[in-house]
Motif scaffolding. Structure first.
Motif, short mmCIF file in Angstrom:
data_model
loop_
_atom_site.label_atom_id
_atom_site.label_comp_id
_atom_site.label_asym_id
_atom_site.label_seq_id
_atom_site.Cartn_x
_atom_site.Cartn_y
_atom_site.Cartn_z
N ALA A 198 16.30 1.78 -6.67
CA ALA A 198 14.70 2.05 -6.06
C ALA A 198 14.77 1.30 -4.70
N GLY A 199 15.39 0.17 -4.81
CA GLY A 199 15.22 -0.64 -3.21
C GLY A 199 16.16 -0.05 -2.28
N ALA A 200 17.40 0.43 -2.83
CA ALA A 200 18.18 1.07 -1.99
C ALA A 200 17.56 2.46 -1.20
N MET A 201 17.18 3.25 -2.36
CA MET A 201 16.57 4.29 -1.82
C MET A 201 15.31 4.38 -1.08
N ALA A 202 14.47 3.25 -1.28
CA ALA A 202 13.32 2.98 -0.44
C ALA A 202 13.60 2.75 0.86
N VAL A 203 14.77 1.76 1.27
CA VAL A 203 15.14 1.32 2.55
C VAL A 203 15.75 2.78 3.09
N LEU A 204 16.51 3.29 2.63
CA LEU A 204 17.17 4.39 3.20
C LEU A 204 16.22 5.72 3.48
N SER A 205 15.47 5.85 2.79
CA SER A 205 14.21 7.00 2.95
C SER A 205 13.36 6.57 4.29
N ALA A 206 12.96 5.15 4.08
CA ALA A 206 12.10 4.49 5.26
C ALA A 206 12.61 4.58 6.55
N GLY A 207 14.11 4.39 6.39
CA GLY A 207 14.88 4.24 7.71
C GLY A 207 15.02 5.55 8.23
N ALA A 208 15.27 6.55 7.54
CA ALA A 208 15.42 7.99 7.93
C ALA A 208 14.02 8.53 8.46
N ALA A 209 12.73 8.01 7.94
CA ALA A 209 11.47 8.51 8.49
C ALA A 209 11.18 7.70 9.68
N VAL A 210 11.50 6.65 9.92
CA VAL A 210 11.37 5.81 11.07
C VAL A 210 12.07 6.53 12.22
N ALA A 211 13.47 6.70 11.92
CA ALA A 211 14.08 7.54 12.96
C ALA A 211 13.35 8.81 13.30
N VAL A 212 13.12 9.48 12.66
CA VAL A 212 12.30 10.97 12.47
C VAL A 212 11.23 10.77 13.81
N PHE A 213 10.57 9.69 13.03
CA PHE A 213 9.07 9.47 13.73
C PHE A 213 9.28 8.87 15.38
N LEU A 214 10.36 7.91 15.35
CA LEU A 214 10.81 7.53 16.79
C LEU A 214 11.32 8.75 17.62
N LEU A 215 12.08 9.64 17.21
CA LEU A 215 12.45 10.64 17.93
C LEU A 215 11.58 11.62 18.33
N THR A 216 10.61 11.87 17.43
CA THR A 216 9.78 12.70 17.84
C THR A 216 8.49 12.20 18.51
N GLY A 217 8.42 10.95 18.86
CA GLY A 217 7.40 10.31 19.42
C GLY A 217 6.02 10.07 18.49
N ARG A 218 6.36 10.21 17.23
CA ARG A 218 5.01 9.83 16.56
C ARG A 218 4.59 8.31 16.38
N ILE A 242 5.01 1.18 9.96
CA ILE A 242 4.80 2.32 8.97
C ILE A 242 4.56 1.67 7.73
N PRO A 243 3.79 2.11 6.64
CA PRO A 243 3.55 1.49 5.40
C PRO A 243 4.76 1.77 4.63
#
Length: 168
Positions: free
Chosen positions: A114-134, A141-142
């Protein structure tokens, strides 16, 4: 305990666990805070499951030992707490307490997944948010929703995910 009683207890415990995760996710999204009572209820549910000898479906065939639950309590919460001390603002206290409580319910194997999945999915979301300027680099992010996603996966597939992560 007969099969029907065991099945009903497992269903009730699983439903409570998943509903508490939904509540934690919504609270973190709305207020950027995870109430302590959610963690208390998760630990209480884990204790009840331990006493009844039941485990989540993703945690293997037999009941979790108390030591597995205790290891689950610490295995992700300590690294998050350490990261929060070394990099203030990286994780909140609610995230750390949610990890500890969820780990007690799930046991260490499912909680590591669960912890690995949380870190990986949050990292992917942050990367997308940064790349799209959100969001900007200084914004956060929470993390609670990603923990809840990971713990839900751990609930259903924890041991299987752990084996996949280590290549066995």
């Amino acid at each position: 305990m007969r099969g029907n009683e065991r099945w009903l207890l497992e269903l009730m415990a699983g439903t409570l666990f998943l509903l508490l995760l939904v509540r934690a996710c919504l609270e973190d999204l709305r207020r950027r805070e995870i109430p302590d009572r959610i963690g208390v209820l998760l630990v209480a549910a884990g204790l009840c499951c331990h006493i009844a000898g039941i485990s989540p479906p993703g945690c293997g065939p037999g009941p979790l030992e108390f030591s597995e639950r205790l290891a689950g309590f610490f295995c992700v919460s300590i690294p998050l707490g350490t990261a929060a001390c070394l990099a203030p603002g990286s994780f909140g206290g609610g995230d750390i307490k949610l990890c500890a409580a969820g780990g007690f319910f799930l046991g260490w194997k499912a909680m590591l997944s669960a912890g690995a999945m949380a870190v990986l999915s949050a990292g992917a979301a942050v990367a997308v948010f940064l790349l799209t300027g959100r969001i900007s680099r200084r914004e956060g992010i929470p993390f609670g929703p990603f923990l809840c996603l990971g713990m839900t996966a751990g609930f259903f597939l924890g041991e299987e995910l752990a084996r996949w992560y280590v290549g066995k």
